[in-house]
Design a protein around this motif. Structure first.
Motif, PDB file in Angstrom:
ATOM      1  N   ASP A  93      -1.697   5.161   3.840  1.00 47.67           N
ATOM      2  CA  ASP A  93      -2.287   3.826   4.063  1.00 47.67           C
ATOM      3  C   ASP A  93      -3.361   3.465   3.041  1.00 47.67           C
ATOM      4  O   ASP A  93      -4.200   2.601   3.291  1.00 47.67           O
ATOM      5  CB  ASP A  93      -2.878   3.711   5.477  1.00 47.67           C
ATOM      6  N   GLU A  94      -3.329   4.096   1.889  1.00 48.75           N
ATOM      7  CA  GLU A  94      -4.296   3.761   0.849  1.00 48.75           C
ATOM      8  C   GLU A  94      -3.901   2.451   0.170  1.00 48.75           C
ATOM      9  O   GLU A  94      -2.761   2.287  -0.273  1.00 48.75           O
ATOM     10  CB  GLU A  94      -4.369   4.889  -0.180  1.00 48.75           C
ATOM     11  N   VAL A  95      -4.857   1.539   0.105  1.00 47.16           N
ATOM     12  CA  VAL A  95      -4.609   0.221  -0.495  1.00 47.16           C
ATOM     13  C   VAL A  95      -5.236   0.178  -1.883  1.00 47.16           C
ATOM     14  O   VAL A  95      -6.336   0.689  -2.103  1.00 47.16           O
ATOM     15  CB  VAL A  95      -5.199  -0.912   0.382  1.00 47.16           C
ATOM     16  N   HIS A  96      -4.518  -0.449  -2.796  1.00 45.52           N
ATOM     17  CA  HIS A  96      -5.009  -0.580  -4.171  1.00 45.52           C
ATOM     18  C   HIS A  96      -4.602  -1.962  -4.681  1.00 45.52           C
ATOM     19  O   HIS A  96      -3.534  -2.463  -4.328  1.00 45.52           O
ATOM     20  CB  HIS A  96      -4.385   0.517  -5.049  1.00 45.52           C
ATOM     21  N   PRO A  97      -5.432  -2.607  -5.512  1.00 45.20           N
ATOM     22  CA  PRO A  97      -5.044  -3.914  -6.055  1.00 45.20           C
ATOM     23  C   PRO A  97      -3.745  -3.835  -6.858  1.00 45.20           C
ATOM     24  O   PRO A  97      -3.592  -2.957  -7.714  1.00 45.20           O
ATOM     25  CB  PRO A  97      -6.226  -4.290  -6.957  1.00 45.20           C
ATOM     26  N   ILE A  98      -2.837  -4.742  -6.554  1.00 45.97           N
ATOM     27  CA  ILE A  98      -1.579  -4.845  -7.285  1.00 45.97           C
ATOM     28  C   ILE A  98      -1.750  -5.902  -8.373  1.00 45.97           C
ATOM     29  O   ILE A  98      -2.301  -6.973  -8.134  1.00 45.97           O
ATOM     30  CB  ILE A  98      -0.420  -5.245  -6.349  1.00 45.97           C
ATOM     31  N   ASN A  99      -1.284  -5.589  -9.566  1.00 50.74           N
ATOM     32  CA  ASN A  99      -1.372  -6.551 -10.662  1.00 50.74           C
ATOM     33  C   ASN A  99      -0.540  -7.789 -10.330  1.00 50.74           C
ATOM     34  O   ASN A  99       0.668  -7.687 -10.129  1.00 50.74           O
ATOM     35  CB  ASN A  99      -0.865  -5.911 -11.954  1.00 50.74           C
ATOM     36  N   PRO A 100      -1.168  -8.975 -10.253  1.00 53.96           N
ATOM     37  CA  PRO A 100      -0.435 -10.182  -9.872  1.00 53.96           C
ATOM     38  C   PRO A 100       0.691 -10.547 -10.828  1.00 53.96           C
ATOM     39  O   PRO A 100       1.599 -11.304 -10.465  1.00 53.96           O
ATOM     40  CB  PRO A 100      -1.512 -11.276  -9.871  1.00 53.96           C
ATOM     41  N   GLY A 101       0.651 -10.018 -12.045  1.00 55.89           N
ATOM     42  CA  GLY A 101       1.740 -10.282 -12.979  1.00 55.89           C
ATOM     43  C   GLY A 101       3.082  -9.819 -12.450  1.00 55.89           C
ATOM     44  O   GLY A 101       4.135 -10.357 -12.828  1.00 55.89           O
ATOM     45  N   ILE A 119      10.796  -0.539  -2.488  1.00 59.04           N
ATOM     46  CA  ILE A 119      10.867   0.893  -2.195  1.00 59.04           C
ATOM     47  C   ILE A 119       9.530   1.549  -2.492  1.00 59.04           C
ATOM     48  O   ILE A 119       9.065   2.428  -1.763  1.00 59.04           O
ATOM     49  CB  ILE A 119      11.984   1.552  -3.031  1.00 59.04           C
ATOM     50  N   SER A 120       8.906   1.107  -3.574  1.00 55.45           N
ATOM     51  CA  SER A 120       7.622   1.683  -3.955  1.00 55.45           C
ATOM     52  C   SER A 120       6.768   0.619  -4.625  1.00 55.45           C
ATOM     53  O   SER A 120       7.214  -0.043  -5.560  1.00 55.45           O
ATOM     54  CB  SER A 120       7.827   2.872  -4.909  1.00 55.45           C
ATOM     55  N   GLY A 121       5.560   0.460  -4.103  1.00 57.59           N
ATOM     56  CA  GLY A 121       4.585  -0.421  -4.732  1.00 57.59           C
ATOM     57  C   GLY A 121       3.485   0.454  -5.294  1.00 57.59           C
ATOM     58  O   GLY A 121       3.679   1.154  -6.283  1.00 57.59           O
ATOM     59  N   TYR A 122       2.333   0.465  -4.610  1.00 57.98           N
ATOM     60  CA  TYR A 122       1.257   1.351  -5.038  1.00 57.98           C
ATOM     61  C   TYR A 122       1.543   2.771  -4.591  1.00 57.98           C
ATOM     62  O   TYR A 122       2.036   3.013  -3.481  1.00 57.98           O
ATOM     63  CB  TYR A 122      -0.081   0.900  -4.462  1.00 57.98           C
ATOM     64  N   ARG A 123       1.226   3.736  -5.467  1.00 57.29           N
ATOM     65  CA  ARG A 123       1.296   5.155  -5.121  1.00 57.29           C
ATOM     66  C   ARG A 123      -0.063   5.778  -5.403  1.00 57.29           C
ATOM     67  O   ARG A 123      -0.595   5.645  -6.512  1.00 57.29           O
ATOM     68  CB  ARG A 123       2.335   5.893  -5.973  1.00 57.29           C
ATOM     69  N   SER A 124      -0.599   6.449  -4.425  1.00 64.08           N
ATOM     70  CA  SER A 124      -1.850   7.171  -4.646  1.00 64.08           C
ATOM     71  C   SER A 124      -1.571   8.377  -5.546  1.00 64.08           C
ATOM     72  O   SER A 124      -0.429   8.841  -5.654  1.00 64.08           O
ATOM     73  CB  SER A 124      -2.426   7.646  -3.312  1.00 64.08           C
ATOM     74  N   ARG A 141       0.829  -1.210   0.000  1.00 62.17           N
ATOM     75  CA  ARG A 141       0.000   0.000   0.000  1.00 62.17           C
ATOM     76  C   ARG A 141       0.866   1.263   0.000  1.00 62.17           C
ATOM     77  O   ARG A 141       2.090   1.205   0.224  1.00 62.17           O
ATOM     78  CB  ARG A 141      -0.901   0.013   1.234  1.00 62.17           C
ATOM     79  N   ASP A 142       0.229   2.390  -0.232  1.00 59.99           N
ATOM     80  CA  ASP A 142       0.907   3.694  -0.118  1.00 59.99           C
ATOM     81  C   ASP A 142       1.106   3.973   1.368  1.00 59.99           C
ATOM     82  O   ASP A 142       0.140   4.269   2.092  1.00 59.99           O
ATOM     83  CB  ASP A 142       0.049   4.779  -0.769  1.00 59.99           C
TER      84      ASP A 142
END
Length: 216
Positions: free
Chosen positions: A110-118, A139-144, A105-106
């Motif tokens: 704390d904003e959660v977003h679906p991550i592409n399983p690919g 370092i960075s996954g989802y970013r709002s 998440r960001d």
């Protein structure tokens, strides 16, 4: 060897007891033909017509064994670690995917977003090729959108329409694999974009179009 002795040896090898007279006479004829160099041929049995051939029996050995897919990662900002089977029995595992969404998440809001399983498939292939034993450091996954806007104002290297905002990108490194090797293996997969940031010490991977670039 006498014909009768050969017949007796054959009967003993088959564990057969006394045969009726007619059967013994038939065996005598067959053995006689063998001794005279005349080998009887088996009758030709016609094959069943096309479309009526029996279906081969499918055995367990004929089925490829599909191993579960694992991913090990750590959010460097929250120090949350997760090691999970994210794909099993031909499908992504919902509980694991949900847990991974939370870890990635960001962290700023704390904003959660679906991550592409690919992306997990990309990490899994990199892990297999590099033989890493470590967690992927994220370092960075989802970013709002708010976080991405903040970062674009700070750096000219952050895309305004970053795939991070769609849950389709990660910035990663491994503690036991050189950054150059991670980049090389990611490029070899040709599964999306690969960005190389040697000074910042991470590799960007995404599931967008195949492309590559370098940054600082």
């Amino acid at each position: 060897m006498h014909r009768r002795k050969l017949l007796q040896w054959g009967l003993g090898a088959l564990g057969t007891s006394v045969l009726p007279f007619a059967a013994a006479r038939a065996d005598d004829d067959i053995i006689g033909a063998i001794l005279e160099g005349k080998v009887p041929t088996a009758p030709v049995v016609p094959a069943p017509p096309v479309g009526l051939r029996p279906t081969p029996v499918e055995t367990f050995a004929s089925k490829p064994l599909v191993e579960p897919r694992w991913v090990k990662l750590r959010n460097i900002h929250t120090d949350e670690k997760l090691e999970a089977v994210y794909w099993e029995n031909g499908a992504y595992v919902p509980d694991a995917v949900t847990a991974l969404n939370h870890v990635l998440r960001d962290y700023r809001n704390d904003e959660v977003h679906p991550i592409n399983p690919g992306l997990y498939d990309i990490l899994g292939k990199i892990a297999e090729k590099t033989q890493t034993k470590a967690h992927f450091q994220v370092i960075s996954g989802y970013r709002s959108p708010a976080t991405n806007k903040l970062l674009t104002e700070r750096s000219g290297e952050v895309a305004k329409h970053s795939l991070h905002m769609e849950g389709k990108a990660m910035d990663i490194f491994l503690e036991d694999v050189a950054l150059e090797e991670i980049r090389a293996e990611a490029l070899g997969l040709e599964l999306g974009g690969v960005g190389y940031y040697p000074k910042s010490k991470f590799v960007h991977v995404d599931v967008g179009p195949v492309r590559k670039w370098s940054g600082t």
